[in-house]
Design an enzyme around this catalytic site. Structure first.
Site, PDB file in Angstrom:
ATOM      1  CD  GLU A 291       2.677  63.644  -2.464  1.00  0.00           C
ATOM      2  OE1 GLU A 291       1.548  63.154  -2.435  1.00  0.00           O
ATOM      3  OE2 GLU A 291       3.711  62.968  -2.318  1.00  0.00           O
ATOM      4  N   GLY A 293       7.380  69.088   1.386  1.00  0.00           N
ATOM      5  CA  GLY A 293       7.150  69.189   2.829  1.00  0.00           C
ATOM      6  C   GLY A 293       8.257  70.040   3.425  1.00  0.00           C
ATOM      7  NE  ARG A 294      14.100  67.419   3.896  1.00  0.00           N
ATOM      8  CZ  ARG A 294      14.424  66.525   4.846  1.00  0.00           C
ATOM      9  NH1 ARG A 294      15.000  66.956   5.948  1.00  0.00           N
ATOM     10  NH2 ARG A 294      14.200  65.245   4.684  1.00  0.00           N
ATOM     11  NE  ARG A 331      15.589  65.673   9.856  1.00  0.00           N
ATOM     12  CZ  ARG A 331      16.609  66.081   9.149  1.00  0.00           C
ATOM     13  NH1 ARG A 331      17.374  67.072   9.592  1.00  0.00           N
ATOM     14  NH2 ARG A 331      16.887  65.545   7.985  1.00  0.00           N
ATOM     15  CE1 TYR A 335      16.227  59.663   9.297  1.00  0.00           C
ATOM     16  CE2 TYR A 335      15.917  61.929  10.013  1.00  0.00           C
ATOM     17  CZ  TYR A 335      15.397  60.696   9.698  1.00  0.00           C
ATOM     18  OH  TYR A 335      14.043  60.511   9.762  1.00  0.00           O
ATOM     19  CB  CYS A 362      19.229  59.623  30.700  1.00  0.00           C
ATOM     20  SG  CYS A 362      20.351  58.861  31.821  1.00  0.00           S
ATOM     21  CD  GLU A 363      19.698  57.227  23.983  1.00  0.00           C
ATOM     22  OE1 GLU A 363      18.832  56.961  24.837  1.00  0.00           O
ATOM     23  OE2 GLU A 363      19.748  56.692  22.888  1.00  0.00           O
ATOM     24  CE1 TYR A 391       9.150  64.760   7.302  1.00  0.00           C
ATOM     25  CE2 TYR A 391      10.743  66.173   6.232  1.00  0.00           C
ATOM     26  CZ  TYR A 391       9.626  65.371   6.166  1.00  0.00           C
ATOM     27  OH  TYR A 391       8.987  65.174   4.962  1.00  0.00           O
TER      28      TYR A 391
HETATM   29  N1  LLP Z   1       5.484  62.665  -0.349  1.00  0.00           N
HETATM   30  C1  LLP Z   1       5.708  61.462   0.183  1.00  0.00           C
HETATM   31  C2  LLP Z   1       4.961  60.312  -0.290  1.00  0.00           C
HETATM   32  C3  LLP Z   1       6.653  61.318   1.213  1.00  0.00           C
HETATM   33  O1  LLP Z   1       6.867  60.113   1.723  1.00  0.00           O
HETATM   34  C4  LLP Z   1       7.358  62.452   1.682  1.00  0.00           C
HETATM   35  C5  LLP Z   1       8.320  62.331   2.767  1.00  0.00           C
HETATM   36  C6  LLP Z   1       7.077  63.690   1.099  1.00  0.00           C
HETATM   37  C7  LLP Z   1       6.140  63.771   0.069  1.00  0.00           C
HETATM   38  C8  LLP Z   1       7.750  64.948   1.526  1.00  0.00           C
HETATM   39  O2  LLP Z   1       9.117  64.937   1.354  1.00  0.00           O
HETATM   40  P1  LLP Z   1       9.948  66.285   1.598  1.00  0.00           P
HETATM   41  O3  LLP Z   1       9.521  67.279   0.552  1.00  0.00           O
HETATM   42  O4  LLP Z   1       9.625  66.768   2.959  1.00  0.00           O
HETATM   43  O5  LLP Z   1      11.352  65.849   1.458  1.00  0.00           O
HETATM   44  N2  LLP Z   1      12.077  62.160   8.654  1.00  0.00           N
HETATM   45  C9  LLP Z   1      12.977  62.361   7.534  1.00  0.00           C
HETATM   46  C10 LLP Z   1      12.231  62.639   6.264  1.00  0.00           C
HETATM   47  C11 LLP Z   1      11.245  61.562   5.908  1.00  0.00           C
HETATM   48  C12 LLP Z   1      10.472  61.910   4.683  1.00  0.00           C
HETATM   49  C13 LLP Z   1       9.318  61.015   4.538  1.00  0.00           C
HETATM   50  N3  LLP Z   1       8.519  61.258   3.390  1.00  0.00           N
HETATM   51  C14 LLP Z   1      13.918  63.496   7.883  1.00  0.00           C
HETATM   52  O6  LLP Z   1      13.843  64.017   8.985  1.00  0.00           O
HETATM   53  O7  LLP Z   1      14.767  63.835   7.077  1.00  0.00           O
END
Ligand code: LLP
Length: 432
Positions: A291, A293-294, A331, A335, A362-363, A391
Site C-alpha cells: 500500500e 502512498g507517499r 507537516r 512533525y 496568525c501563529e 500529505y
Molecule cells: N497503509 C496504511 C494502513 C497506512 O496507515 C498508511 C499511512 C499507508 C498504507 C501509506 O503509507 P505511506 O506509503 O504513505 O507511508 N500524515 C503523515 C503520514 C501518515 C501515514 C498514515 N498511514 C505524514 O505526513 O507524514
C-alpha cells in the site's frame, strides 16, 4: 540535481515540472499552488506494478494509499494504471466511487470506522474491509447480516516492529491505536472469533509498520512475523488464509542527501523473506498486497508560493514570508518535517541565503522550514517547496479562513487544474 526526476530547469533559469515552467504556472493559476507531475505519478505506479509482477509472479496487487493525496483525478489515474486502492474513510470511498473506481479493488481501512461507513462499504461491495478490533468485527457482522451480504475481511495486526521513524507515524508496535497485537494473543483470539461470526469471511491479514521508513530490514522482519503467524493459524486452526497485506511506508527523498533504497530492491528483498518464511511454515505463498502512498505521489508534487515580506532580524534569522503556510502544509509544524525549497525564477543561482520560510497564519509555529538555504529573494519571487505531493493537500485546512489552493496536474509540458482553488464563497457555504 533535484529531489525528483520530474524537476528540471529551462533556459530562463526557471524551475520546470514535467516540462512546465513553474513561474508561468504561478502566473496562470495563481499562488499558493500545488502542482503534481502526472508523468511521475504514473511512472511510480508502473514501477511498483512491474516489481509486483517480477517478484511475486503476478500473485499480488499494488494498492494506492489514497490518504496521501485524494481527489477525483488521482483516482482516475489509479484506475487507468490498474492499481487497487486503500481508503480510510467514507469520504475517500465516496470520491473513488464517484469516478467509477472498481469497488472490488478497494480495501477499506480505519481504526474506528463508524457503523454508517461500514454500511456504506458493504453496500458498495468494496473488495475487503480491514477490521481493526473485535468491537468492529461484531458491528460489521451484524450490519452484514442486516444487508444480506458477507464481508470479506482482513485483520489489522500489530506485528510488534519498532520502525525508525517519527513517533506520530509509527504504527507497528504494541502501543499503537491501530490493530490487534500478536504478543498478548489478542490477534489469535480474533482469528478464532472470526470463525464464529455470521456473514464474515476472513481472507487474510494486514500490517503497516509506519511511514517514511528508509530501512528494508523492518519490512522483511514484519513479513516474517506475519507469515509465522499465518503458519501458526494453519497449524493450530487448520485454516490457510490466502491473503497478506504488508502495508506501505516506503521513504521518499525530501532532501537532496536523502537516499531511499530503490523500491524494486525493497520488493526483491521482502519477496525473498516472504518465500523463505512460507517454506519454513509449510504454507503456500499468499496473495501479497502492498500500500504505497507517499512513494507514489510525494516527490511528484511541489508547492509554489509568492514571496511577500523578507524580514531580516540581525544576528538572529531572516524570515521569508509566503502567501501560504501551515494551512496548505502542516507537516513542519506537526512533525518537523524536512523540505528543500528554492526560488523558482532563479533556479540555479547559488543558495546563499539561510532563511526561515514563514506562512501567513496568525501563529508563530506557522513555518514551512527553518534555517534552510535558498537563493537571495525579493517580494514577488516564486518560491517552490519540493516533495509536497503527499500529505499536504490531503492534510490542508481552512485555518484562519484561508481558501485551499488549486491543484494543477502537469503532464508532458501541459497543465490543467484538477482541483479548483477554493473561493471565499466556498468558505461560508456550510455556515448557517
Ligand atoms: N497503509 C496504511 C494502513 C497506512 O496507515 C498508511 C499511512 C499507508 C498504507 C501509506 O503509507 P505511506 O506509503 O504513505 O507511508 N500524515 C503523515 C503520514 C501518515 C501515514 C498514515 N498511514 C505524514 O505526513 O507524514
Amino acid at each position: 540535481m533535484f529531489v525528483s526526476e520530474c524537476l528540471t530547469v529551462n533556459q530562463q533559469d526557471h524551475l520546470q515540472i514535467s516540462s512546465c515552467d513553474t513561474v508561468a504556472l504561478a502566473q496562470e493559476y495563481g499562488t499558493p499552488l500545488y502542482v503534481m507531475s502526472g508523468d511521475q505519478i504514473r511512472q511510480n505506479c508502473r514501477m511498483f506494478c512491474r516489481s509486483m509482477e517480477k517478484f511475486y509472479a503476478g500473485k499480488g496487487m499494488v494498492l494506492y494509499a489514497s490518504k496521501a493525496f485524494s481527489c477525483k483525478e488521482i483516482y482516475r489515474i489509479m484506475r487507468e494504471e490498474g492499481m487497487g486502492l486503500d481508503v480510510v474513510s467514507g469520504g475517500e470511498l465516496y470520491t473513488a466511487l464517484s469516478v467509477g473506481f472498481p469497488a472490488e479493488k478497494i480495501y477499506f481501512h480505519g481504526n474506528n470506522k463508524t457503523p454508517d461507513e461500514l454500511t456504506y462499504a458493504i453496500r458498495s461491495n468494496v473488495g475487503r474491509i480491514v477490521v481493526d478490533n473485535l468491537t468492529e468485527l461484531e458491528t460489521l457482522s451484524a450490519l452484514s447480516v442486516a444487508e444480506g451480504k458477507t464481508a470479506q475481511i482482513l485483520f489489522r495486526i500489530k506485528p510488534g516492529i519498532d520502525a525508525h521513524t517519527h513517533d506520530f507515524i509509527r504504527t507497528g508496535q504494541i502501543d499503537s491505536k491501530f490493530g490487534l497485537a500478536l504478543e498478548n494473543g489478542e490477534a489469535f483470539e480474533a482469528v478464532k472469533a472470526a470463525q464464529t461470526y455470521p456473514n464474515i469471511s476472513l481472507t487474510g491479514l494486514h500490517c503497516h509498520i509506519g511511514s517514511q521508513i528508509f530501512d528494508i530490514e523492518p519490512f522483511c522482519h514484519a513479513a516474517e512475523v506475519m507469515i509465522d503467524f499465518l503458519g501458526k493459524i494453519k497449524a493450530e486452526l487448520g485454516l490457510e488464509l490466502p491473503e497478506l497485506n504488508l502495508g506501505g511506508g516506503f521513504g521518499i527523498k525530501y532532501l537532496s542527501d536523502h537516499d531511499p533504497t530503490p523500491y524494486d530492491q525493497y520488493m526483491e528483498q521482502v519477496s525473498a523473506a516472504v518465500k523463505s518464511s512460507c517454506e519454513k511454515n509449510h504454507i503456500a505463498q499468499p496473495f501479497i498486497l502492498i500500500e504505497p502512498g507517499r512513494s507514489i505521489v510525494g516527490a511528484a508534487g511541489i508547492t509554489l508560493y509568492t514571496v511577500g515580506g523578507v524580514k531580516e532580524i540581525k544576528g538572529i534569522r531572516t524570515y521569508v514570508s509566503v502567501d501560504g503556510g501551515m494551512a496548505d502544509n502542516p507537516r513542519y509544524a506537526l512533525y518537523n518535517a524536512p523540505y528543500e525549497a528554492l526560488i523558482a525564477n532563479k533556479a540555479t543561482q547559488p543558495k546563499n541565503l539561510i532563511a526561515t520560510i514563514a506562512g501567513k497564519c496568525c501563529e508563530s509555529g506557522d513555518l514551512i522550514q527553518e534555517h534552510t538555504a535558498i537563493q537571495q529573494t525579493n517580494p514577488g519571487d516564486i518560491l517552490a517547496v519540493l516533495s509536497t505531493g503527499a500529505y499536504n493537500y490531503s492534510m490542508s485546512s481552512n485555518y484562519n479562513r484561508i481558501p485551499r489552493p488549486a491543484v494543477v496536474l502537469a503532464e508532458e509540458g501541459k497543465s490543467r487544474v484538477i482541483v479548483r482553488r477554493e473561493t471565499y464563497e466556498d468558505l461560508i457555504k456550510n455556515d448557517l
